[in-house]
Scaffold this motif. Structure first.
Motif, PDB file in Angstrom:
ATOM      1  N   ILE A  80       5.096   2.302  -0.002  1.00 41.28           N
ATOM      2  CA  ILE A  80       4.693   0.900  -0.012  1.00 41.28           C
ATOM      3  C   ILE A  80       4.554   0.435   1.427  1.00 41.28           C
ATOM      4  N   ASP A  81       3.370  -0.071   1.783  1.00 38.91           N
ATOM      5  CA  ASP A  81       3.180  -0.524   3.158  1.00 38.91           C
ATOM      6  C   ASP A  81       3.421  -2.028   3.262  1.00 38.91           C
ATOM      7  N   SER A  82       3.389  -2.526   4.490  1.00 41.89           N
ATOM      8  CA  SER A  82       3.678  -3.939   4.734  1.00 41.89           C
ATOM      9  C   SER A  82       2.511  -4.842   4.374  1.00 41.89           C
ATOM     10  N   GLU A  83       1.372  -4.269   4.007  1.00 50.48           N
ATOM     11  CA  GLU A  83       0.192  -5.047   3.663  1.00 50.48           C
ATOM     12  C   GLU A  83       0.058  -5.277   2.160  1.00 50.48           C
ATOM     13  N   GLY A  84       1.040  -4.834   1.379  1.00 47.01           N
ATOM     14  CA  GLY A  84       0.990  -5.054  -0.056  1.00 47.01           C
ATOM     15  C   GLY A  84       0.215  -4.000  -0.816  1.00 47.01           C
ATOM     16  N   LYS A  85       0.315  -2.775  -0.375  1.00 50.04           N
ATOM     17  CA  LYS A  85      -0.373  -1.667  -1.049  1.00 50.04           C
ATOM     18  C   LYS A  85       0.611  -0.538  -1.314  1.00 50.04           C
ATOM     19  N   ALA A  86       0.596  -0.050  -2.555  1.00 50.06           N
ATOM     20  CA  ALA A  86       1.408   1.106  -2.918  1.00 50.06           C
ATOM     21  C   ALA A  86       0.480   2.294  -3.130  1.00 50.06           C
ATOM     22  N   THR A  87       0.837   3.428  -2.569  1.00 48.10           N
ATOM     23  CA  THR A  87       0.073   4.651  -2.753  1.00 48.10           C
ATOM     24  C   THR A  87       1.049   5.769  -3.081  1.00 48.10           C
ATOM     25  N   GLY A  88       0.524   6.851  -3.616  1.00 50.66           N
ATOM     26  CA  GLY A  88       1.404   7.974  -3.903  1.00 50.66           C
ATOM     27  C   GLY A  88       0.798   8.967  -4.853  1.00 50.66           C
ATOM     28  N   ASN A  89       1.666   9.721  -5.487  1.00 50.54           N
ATOM     29  CA  ASN A  89       1.255  10.767  -6.405  1.00 50.54           C
ATOM     30  C   ASN A  89       2.152  10.694  -7.640  1.00 50.54           C
ATOM     31  N   LEU A  90       1.521  10.744  -8.810  1.00 50.90           N
ATOM     32  CA  LEU A  90       2.262  10.640 -10.059  1.00 50.90           C
ATOM     33  C   LEU A  90       2.801  11.990 -10.538  1.00 50.90           C
ATOM     34  N   GLY A  91       2.519  13.035  -9.767  1.00 49.41           N
ATOM     35  CA  GLY A  91       2.930  14.372 -10.154  1.00 49.41           C
ATOM     36  C   GLY A  91       1.769  15.333 -10.155  1.00 49.41           C
ATOM     37  N   CYS A  92       0.571  14.791 -10.341  1.00 46.15           N
ATOM     38  CA  CYS A  92      -0.657  15.570 -10.328  1.00 46.15           C
ATOM     39  C   CYS A  92      -1.770  14.748  -9.686  1.00 46.15           C
ATOM     40  N   ASN A  93      -1.933  13.526 -10.137  1.00 47.87           N
ATOM     41  CA  ASN A  93      -2.972  12.643  -9.625  1.00 47.87           C
ATOM     42  C   ASN A  93      -2.421  11.620  -8.634  1.00 47.87           C
ATOM     43  N   ARG A  94      -3.249  11.290  -7.645  1.00 47.57           N
ATOM     44  CA  ARG A  94      -2.900  10.264  -6.676  1.00 47.57           C
ATOM     45  C   ARG A  94      -3.232   8.893  -7.241  1.00 47.57           C
ATOM     46  N   VAL A  99       0.779  -4.464  -4.647  1.00 44.38           N
ATOM     47  CA  VAL A  99       2.197  -4.716  -4.913  1.00 44.38           C
ATOM     48  C   VAL A  99       2.654  -5.903  -4.071  1.00 44.38           C
ATOM     49  N   SER A 100       3.548  -6.702  -4.622  1.00 46.51           N
ATOM     50  CA  SER A 100       4.135  -7.813  -3.874  1.00 46.51           C
ATOM     51  C   SER A 100       5.651  -7.717  -3.971  1.00 46.51           C
ATOM     52  N   LEU A 101       6.329  -8.092  -2.884  1.00 46.96           N
ATOM     53  CA  LEU A 101       7.781  -8.012  -2.800  1.00 46.96           C
ATOM     54  C   LEU A 101       8.357  -9.411  -2.624  1.00 46.96           C
ATOM     55  N   ASP A 102       9.400  -9.719  -3.357  1.00 43.89           N
ATOM     56  CA  ASP A 102      10.088 -11.000  -3.247  1.00 43.89           C
ATOM     57  C   ASP A 102      11.567 -10.758  -3.497  1.00 43.89           C
ATOM     58  N   GLY A 103      12.326 -10.595  -2.400  1.00 48.40           N
ATOM     59  CA  GLY A 103      13.733 -10.250  -2.549  1.00 48.40           C
ATOM     60  C   GLY A 103      13.863  -8.892  -3.204  1.00 48.40           C
ATOM     61  N   ASP A 104      14.593  -8.836  -4.327  1.00 49.67           N
ATOM     62  CA  ASP A 104      14.740  -7.566  -5.020  1.00 49.67           C
ATOM     63  C   ASP A 104      13.732  -7.416  -6.156  1.00 49.67           C
ATOM     64  N   LYS A 105      12.717  -8.262  -6.175  1.00 47.42           N
ATOM     65  CA  LYS A 105      11.676  -8.185  -7.195  1.00 47.42           C
ATOM     66  C   LYS A 105      10.431  -7.500  -6.628  1.00 47.42           C
ATOM     67  N   VAL A 106       9.915  -6.534  -7.363  1.00 46.21           N
ATOM     68  CA  VAL A 106       8.702  -5.815  -7.002  1.00 46.21           C
ATOM     69  C   VAL A 106       7.699  -6.016  -8.136  1.00 46.21           C
ATOM     70  N   THR A 107       6.559  -6.579  -7.803  1.00 42.14           N
ATOM     71  CA  THR A 107       5.539  -6.781  -8.821  1.00 42.14           C
ATOM     72  C   THR A 107       4.355  -5.872  -8.519  1.00 42.14           C
ATOM     73  N   VAL A 108       4.088  -4.944  -9.429  1.00 41.90           N
ATOM     74  CA  VAL A 108       3.015  -3.961  -9.248  1.00 41.90           C
ATOM     75  C   VAL A 108       1.819  -4.373 -10.107  1.00 41.90           C
ATOM     76  N   GLY A 109       0.670  -4.546  -9.456  1.00 38.53           N
ATOM     77  CA  GLY A 109      -0.537  -4.929 -10.167  1.00 38.53           C
ATOM     78  C   GLY A 109      -1.310  -3.724 -10.663  1.00 38.53           C
ATOM     79  N   ARG A 110      -2.511  -3.985 -11.125  1.00 36.32           N
ATOM     80  CA  ARG A 110      -3.363  -2.913 -11.628  1.00 36.32           C
ATOM     81  C   ARG A 110      -3.753  -1.990 -10.477  1.00 36.32           C
ATOM     82  N   GLY A 111      -3.921  -0.719 -10.788  1.00 42.21           N
ATOM     83  CA  GLY A 111      -4.244   0.252  -9.759  1.00 42.21           C
ATOM     84  C   GLY A 111      -5.310   1.224 -10.206  1.00 42.21           C
ATOM     85  N   THR A 112      -5.549   2.202  -9.363  1.00 35.92           N
ATOM     86  CA  THR A 112      -6.520   3.252  -9.665  1.00 35.92           C
ATOM     87  C   THR A 112      -5.857   4.606  -9.466  1.00 35.92           C
ATOM     88  N   THR A 113      -6.328   5.610 -10.194  1.00 34.76           N
ATOM     89  CA  THR A 113      -5.822   6.972 -10.047  1.00 34.76           C
ATOM     90  C   THR A 113      -6.991   7.935 -10.027  1.00 34.76           C
TER      91      THR A 113
END
Length: 286
Positions: A80-94, A99-113
């Motif tokens: 998770i970068d400071s610009e509000g973007k989450a990237t990674g790998n689900l195990g096979c696909n990237r 994403v937005s952060l507010d204290g201990d709350k993480v809200t993940v929006g729609r994404g692409t794989t």
């Protein structure tokens, strides 16, 4: 006149007492003005902590859905970068997601794989991971700054367990050559030469390894993002065609002045000719 002097003295003492009390009230750790207390400001005195999640490579350890825990496939991770973007790998696909952060709350929006076909068990994990890593999650971070764990919990009580993995240092890491580069084009290794070439840099300015067929050693001086290779000494045995093809390509990269970069556990080296290589480090030991 004596009475006036006495009143002035009392006034001065009162001012000094007020200033002293004010100073005590703003000492570090005594209140919100210090910036260190983290008081929630709701009057309850509860201390809120902001979990540090950004700028960390989080390996996915396991996923628990409906009380059933499943170990994650190798390579599954989230950043998770400071610009509000989450990237990674689900195990096979990237994947990527807002994403937005507010204290201990993480809200993940729609994404692409990406859409690669995966083994059945991996695909099942990806499907479950994609559902869990979405919407509002509660985050809990624990551990030292260099070895942390992160738990993301959904409103339904399902959870994702992750652990931090540090970037690989240039020196002392066994870098496995995984690809070749020519200008802006990246290519895989010649068929039959996979897993043959590797290199390790020493803190004393040396480098050693294997070019695909022959082992080698030499000098490699680091200056900022520059690697300058001296002449390499190598053994002289002959190997099958693909291995010799890889060796010749690497000899054209590991000579003279080059530039290098490390992205977590991936190393890139590019010669002034535009020829280059990509290499990876083994996963950090737990």
């Amino acid at each position: 006149m004596a009475m006036r002097k006495q009143r002035m003295a009392v006034s001065v003492l009162a001012v000094l007492a007020t200033l002293t009390l004010a100073a005590c009230g703003t000492e570090s750790g005594s209140g919100a003005e210090s910036g260190d207390s983290g008081d929630s400001g709701d009057g309850s005195g509860t201390v809120r902590t902001e979990p540090s999640m950004t700028g960390v490579h989080w390996n996915v350890s396991s996923l628990t859905v409906g009380g059933k825990k499943t170990a994650a496939p190798a390579g599954a991770h989230v950043e998770i970068d400071s610009e509000g973007k989450a990237t990674g790998n689900l195990g096979c696909n990237r994947f990527t997601a807002d994403v937005s952060l507010d204290g201990d709350k993480v809200t993940v929006g729609r994404g692409t794989t990406t859409g690669m076909a995966c083994a059945k068990d991996v695909q099942q994990f990806e499907n479950a991971m994609g559902k869990a890593f979405h919407g509002e999650l509660t985050a809990a971070v624990s551990g030292r700054s260099d070895e942390k764990t992160l738990t993301l919990t959904t409103a339904q009580g399902d959870s994702i367990a992750l652990s931090s993995e540090p970037p690989a240092p240039l020196a002392g890491t066994a870098w496995k050559v995984t690809g070749l580069v020519s200008g802006s084009a990246a290519t895989s290794l010649p068929a039959g030469a996979e897993g043959k070439a590797h290199l390790t840099f020493g803190k004393d300015g040396t480098v050693e390894g294997n070019l695909g067929c022959n082992s080698f050693h030499g000098k490699a001086t680091v200056s900022g993002s520059t690697l300058t290779f001296g002449p390499l000494a190598s053994t002289r045995k002959m190997c099958p065609g693909p291995e010799m093809e890889l060796e010749r390509a690497l000899q054209g990269v590991l000579e003279g002045r080059t530039t290098y970069g490390i992205d977590h556990r991936s190393l890139s080296i590019e010669a002034e000719s535009g020829k280059g290589l990509g290499a990876s480090a083994p996963a950090a030991e737990g």
